[in-house]
Design a protein around this motif. Sequence first.
Motif, PDB file in Angstrom:
ATOM      1  N   HIS B  42       2.141  -7.144   7.120  1.00  0.00           N
ATOM      2  CA  HIS B  42       2.675  -8.442   6.681  1.00  0.00           C
ATOM      3  C   HIS B  42       2.612  -8.522   5.159  1.00  0.00           C
ATOM      4  O   HIS B  42       2.007  -7.655   4.495  1.00  0.00           O
ATOM      5  CB  HIS B  42       1.909  -9.583   7.340  1.00  0.00           C
ATOM      6  CG  HIS B  42       0.430  -9.564   7.117  1.00  0.00           C
ATOM      7  ND1 HIS B  42      -0.151 -10.197   6.053  1.00  0.00           N
ATOM      8  CD2 HIS B  42      -0.570  -8.962   7.812  1.00  0.00           C
ATOM      9  CE1 HIS B  42      -1.459 -10.000   6.112  1.00  0.00           C
ATOM     10  NE2 HIS B  42      -1.744  -9.255   7.164  1.00  0.00           N
ATOM     11  N   GLY B  43       3.241  -9.543   4.594  1.00  0.00           N
ATOM     12  CA  GLY B  43       3.431  -9.631   3.155  1.00  0.00           C
ATOM     13  C   GLY B  43       2.155  -9.488   2.345  1.00  0.00           C
ATOM     14  O   GLY B  43       2.107  -8.721   1.380  1.00  0.00           O
ATOM     15  N   TYR B  44       1.113 -10.223   2.755  1.00  0.00           N
ATOM     16  CA  TYR B  44      -0.125 -10.184   1.963  1.00  0.00           C
ATOM     17  C   TYR B  44      -0.742  -8.780   1.982  1.00  0.00           C
ATOM     18  O   TYR B  44      -1.219  -8.282   0.964  1.00  0.00           O
ATOM     19  CB  TYR B  44      -1.121 -11.210   2.514  1.00  0.00           C
ATOM     20  CG  TYR B  44      -2.310 -11.402   1.609  1.00  0.00           C
ATOM     21  CD1 TYR B  44      -2.201 -12.197   0.472  1.00  0.00           C
ATOM     22  CD2 TYR B  44      -3.529 -10.797   1.870  1.00  0.00           C
ATOM     23  CE1 TYR B  44      -3.280 -12.374  -0.387  1.00  0.00           C
ATOM     24  CE2 TYR B  44      -4.615 -10.964   1.029  1.00  0.00           C
ATOM     25  CZ  TYR B  44      -4.487 -11.762  -0.098  1.00  0.00           C
ATOM     26  OH  TYR B  44      -5.552 -11.926  -0.937  1.00  0.00           O
ATOM     27  N   ALA B  45      -0.681  -8.148   3.172  1.00  0.00           N
ATOM     28  CA  ALA B  45      -1.244  -6.793   3.278  1.00  0.00           C
ATOM     29  C   ALA B  45      -0.453  -5.821   2.403  1.00  0.00           C
ATOM     30  O   ALA B  45      -1.030  -4.912   1.799  1.00  0.00           O
ATOM     31  CB  ALA B  45      -1.210  -6.339   4.734  1.00  0.00           C
ATOM     32  N   VAL B  46       0.857  -6.021   2.322  1.00  0.00           N
ATOM     33  CA  VAL B  46       1.686  -5.156   1.474  1.00  0.00           C
ATOM     34  C   VAL B  46       1.262  -5.301   0.020  1.00  0.00           C
ATOM     35  O   VAL B  46       1.098  -4.313  -0.712  1.00  0.00           O
ATOM     36  CB  VAL B  46       3.188  -5.517   1.640  1.00  0.00           C
ATOM     37  CG1 VAL B  46       4.039  -4.813   0.598  1.00  0.00           C
ATOM     38  CG2 VAL B  46       3.668  -5.165   3.037  1.00  0.00           C
ATOM     39  N   ILE B  47       1.048  -6.545  -0.404  1.00  0.00           N
ATOM     40  CA  ILE B  47       0.648  -6.796  -1.797  1.00  0.00           C
ATOM     41  C   ILE B  47      -0.713  -6.164  -2.089  1.00  0.00           C
ATOM     42  O   ILE B  47      -0.901  -5.517  -3.125  1.00  0.00           O
ATOM     43  CB  ILE B  47       0.616  -8.316  -2.068  1.00  0.00           C
ATOM     44  CG1 ILE B  47       2.043  -8.867  -2.043  1.00  0.00           C
ATOM     45  CG2 ILE B  47      -0.040  -8.629  -3.407  1.00  0.00           C
ATOM     46  CD1 ILE B  47       2.129 -10.365  -2.026  1.00  0.00           C
ATOM     47  N   GLU B  48      -1.638  -6.327  -1.153  1.00  0.00           N
ATOM     48  CA  GLU B  48      -2.973  -5.732  -1.329  1.00  0.00           C
ATOM     49  C   GLU B  48      -2.881  -4.220  -1.430  1.00  0.00           C
ATOM     50  O   GLU B  48      -3.538  -3.595  -2.256  1.00  0.00           O
ATOM     51  CB  GLU B  48      -3.874  -6.123  -0.141  1.00  0.00           C
ATOM     52  CG  GLU B  48      -4.288  -7.577  -0.151  1.00  0.00           C
ATOM     53  CD  GLU B  48      -5.331  -7.859  -1.228  1.00  0.00           C
ATOM     54  OE1 GLU B  48      -6.464  -7.396  -1.072  1.00  0.00           O
ATOM     55  OE2 GLU B  48      -4.982  -8.516  -2.229  1.00  0.00           O
ATOM     56  N   GLU B  49      -2.041  -3.654  -0.567  1.00  0.00           N
ATOM     57  CA  GLU B  49      -1.875  -2.202  -0.549  1.00  0.00           C
ATOM     58  C   GLU B  49      -1.283  -1.717  -1.881  1.00  0.00           C
ATOM     59  O   GLU B  49      -1.715  -0.717  -2.435  1.00  0.00           O
ATOM     60  CB  GLU B  49      -0.956  -1.827   0.623  1.00  0.00           C
ATOM     61  CG  GLU B  49      -0.635  -0.361   0.765  1.00  0.00           C
ATOM     62  CD  GLU B  49      -1.837   0.480   1.183  1.00  0.00           C
ATOM     63  OE1 GLU B  49      -2.906  -0.101   1.464  1.00  0.00           O
ATOM     64  OE2 GLU B  49      -1.709   1.722   1.187  1.00  0.00           O
ATOM     65  N   LEU B  50      -0.303  -2.471  -2.389  1.00  0.00           N
ATOM     66  CA  LEU B  50       0.315  -2.103  -3.663  1.00  0.00           C
ATOM     67  C   LEU B  50      -0.705  -2.189  -4.802  1.00  0.00           C
ATOM     68  O   LEU B  50      -0.742  -1.327  -5.675  1.00  0.00           O
ATOM     69  CB  LEU B  50       1.485  -3.032  -3.975  1.00  0.00           C
ATOM     70  CG  LEU B  50       2.784  -2.774  -3.215  1.00  0.00           C
ATOM     71  CD1 LEU B  50       3.843  -3.761  -3.657  1.00  0.00           C
ATOM     72  CD2 LEU B  50       3.267  -1.360  -3.487  1.00  0.00           C
ATOM     73  N   ARG B  51      -1.504  -3.252  -4.755  1.00  0.00           N
ATOM     74  CA  ARG B  51      -2.507  -3.431  -5.801  1.00  0.00           C
ATOM     75  C   ARG B  51      -3.516  -2.262  -5.777  1.00  0.00           C
ATOM     76  O   ARG B  51      -3.889  -1.728  -6.801  1.00  0.00           O
ATOM     77  CB  ARG B  51      -3.224  -4.767  -5.575  1.00  0.00           C
ATOM     78  CG  ARG B  51      -3.988  -5.248  -6.788  1.00  0.00           C
ATOM     79  CD  ARG B  51      -4.510  -6.640  -6.558  1.00  0.00           C
ATOM     80  NE  ARG B  51      -3.500  -7.659  -6.763  1.00  0.00           N
ATOM     81  CZ  ARG B  51      -3.385  -8.760  -6.039  1.00  0.00           C
ATOM     82  NH1 ARG B  51      -4.187  -8.978  -5.036  1.00  0.00           N
ATOM     83  NH2 ARG B  51      -2.457  -9.649  -6.309  1.00  0.00           N
ATOM     84  N   ARG B  52      -3.873  -1.893  -4.542  1.00  0.00           N
ATOM     85  CA  ARG B  52      -4.840  -0.810  -4.395  1.00  0.00           C
ATOM     86  C   ARG B  52      -4.250   0.510  -4.876  1.00  0.00           C
ATOM     87  O   ARG B  52      -4.853   1.231  -5.651  1.00  0.00           O
ATOM     88  CB  ARG B  52      -5.244  -0.701  -2.911  1.00  0.00           C
ATOM     89  CG  ARG B  52      -6.389   0.247  -2.625  1.00  0.00           C
ATOM     90  CD  ARG B  52      -6.631   0.374  -1.132  1.00  0.00           C
ATOM     91  NE  ARG B  52      -5.499   0.950  -0.408  1.00  0.00           N
ATOM     92  CZ  ARG B  52      -5.180   2.235  -0.412  1.00  0.00           C
ATOM     93  NH1 ARG B  52      -5.889   3.096  -1.127  1.00  0.00           N
ATOM     94  NH2 ARG B  52      -4.136   2.685   0.274  1.00  0.00           N
ATOM     95  N   ARG B  53      -2.990   0.777  -4.432  1.00  0.00           N
ATOM     96  CA  ARG B  53      -2.372   2.061  -4.780  1.00  0.00           C
ATOM     97  C   ARG B  53      -2.100   2.164  -6.282  1.00  0.00           C
ATOM     98  O   ARG B  53      -2.156   3.246  -6.844  1.00  0.00           O
ATOM     99  CB  ARG B  53      -1.052   2.220  -4.036  1.00  0.00           C
ATOM    100  CG  ARG B  53      -1.225   2.553  -2.587  1.00  0.00           C
ATOM    101  CD  ARG B  53       0.119   2.899  -2.000  1.00  0.00           C
ATOM    102  NE  ARG B  53       0.039   3.115  -0.569  1.00  0.00           N
ATOM    103  CZ  ARG B  53       0.999   3.667   0.142  1.00  0.00           C
ATOM    104  NH1 ARG B  53       2.112   4.051  -0.442  1.00  0.00           N
ATOM    105  NH2 ARG B  53       0.873   3.820   1.427  1.00  0.00           N
TER     106      ARG B  53
END
Lengths: 368, 125
Positions: B42-53
């Motif tokens: 979902h959107g928030y998880a995508v953002i978190e993943e991008l921030r992490r990567r």
Amino acid sequence: MASGEIERYLLAFNDVLVAGAERRERILAEVEDHLRDAVESLMAAGSTAGEAELEAVVRFGAPQEAAARFGSDPLGRAQQASRSWEARRIAHPVLIPLVIWTPVLAYTFWYFGLSMTPIVLLILLWLQCKSNLHARRVAGLAPGPGVISRCSERLRRALADRPWIGRVPAVTLSGVYCGWTLLSLDLSYAVVLGYYSFCGAAGYWSRLSWWEDHDTSAQRGRGWTVRHRSASAGLRYGSWALALAGPLVLTQLVPLTADPLGYAYAYALFPLAVFVGVSTPPTRRALRWLRGLGPAARLAARLTPLLTLLVIYAIGEPVLWSLVLTLAAFGALKAIEGEIWRSRARSDATRRQLVDRTRGAAGDGTGG
Amino acid sequence: MWDAAALDTPVTEVYSRAMARKSMGKQLDLLLLSALSSAPAHGYAVIEELRRRSEGVFDLPESTVYPALHRLEQAKLLESEWGEVGGRRRRVYQLTDKGRSALRERRREWTRLRRGIGAAIGEAG
């Protein structure tokens, strides 16, 4: 404790977002999910609920900027335009007829002459009253004959209890006009028109008490309406059976000259197509299906039989293409109007929910 | 007294962050497709993943991501549906076949671009 920051943000975001109802609901749901996730994550990191909510909305961006990033869709823009009409309600009864009625009336006058113009005008008036009434009902406004939108609330309520005000003059005048037309027609065609008028009247009578939603009306189930479901069903099935059998029955009953394609029964097919388009569906399941469709799809379903027949005949008689195009344009305009109203009503309902939630959150905040 | 050395680092950092933001904006589609390549999210998880990567480099306003996800969905590179995640109803996105091939293509383009820029600025390959 929650501060209601998210609710306030969503309300502000909703007010600047330019989107149709369905897209709006999805965007709002996603934004809310995002903000709640952010709050959870910030609280897990040690923030208080109030701080976390504030931080989450700040990180998401100012409502104007965030909403602008979603762009706009045509339905949203049209919905905004119709919202601005609401502020100038007096324009609505004038603009809609100008846009929708003018081409149809001009065509009727050009093709059929003055004789058909009054009845087409009445039908348009009736349809417009119906759609305005529906629009006001779904928008949660007091329903009244639609074109009368600028009147006092008391008068509006008085009109809402008398839904026949918009209908009875149209039905009466149509009846008088049909009668007069019948007398002036060749007997064979008078029989065809009379036959289908009878079918239409029976079908229409069947719906007065059964399916018509007169929740705000004191007229429900009173007076000359059909009260028993079985009687109503009998009338409805009877009218459909008569109408469907019409082309075969009528060619046996009266001598009809061959139409341009050489088929005598076609003069009965046209009123049958109109009957199918305007009458109440024969079964509850069919009605549910029809009501489940959106305004544009419903209109398309209603107009398809007549348009198909007209296209078939226009191949043999090219002058009919103008009628096909006018009818299609009318249908498209009415469909757009219906979609805008539906979308706007849903958006209004969404906004009302957001306002309630914001008030509720503010109440919780002050109460705690 | 004006201390050039004290100002030098923050200005460079701000400039490089702004450049990185601009560059990230251009490559947002590639980043989103990459973030969703391993699993639907979902959107928030995508953002978190991008921030992490991106190790914190990716700090675009969070509201930028959702319109991009919608745009990719309209282009049929992603598909989404409401699903239950973590006890809440959320819109979950996943790559389509078209999205997978677009991701491969964009990765190739990015690699070519990176090599080209590296060669142009004399970066050791």
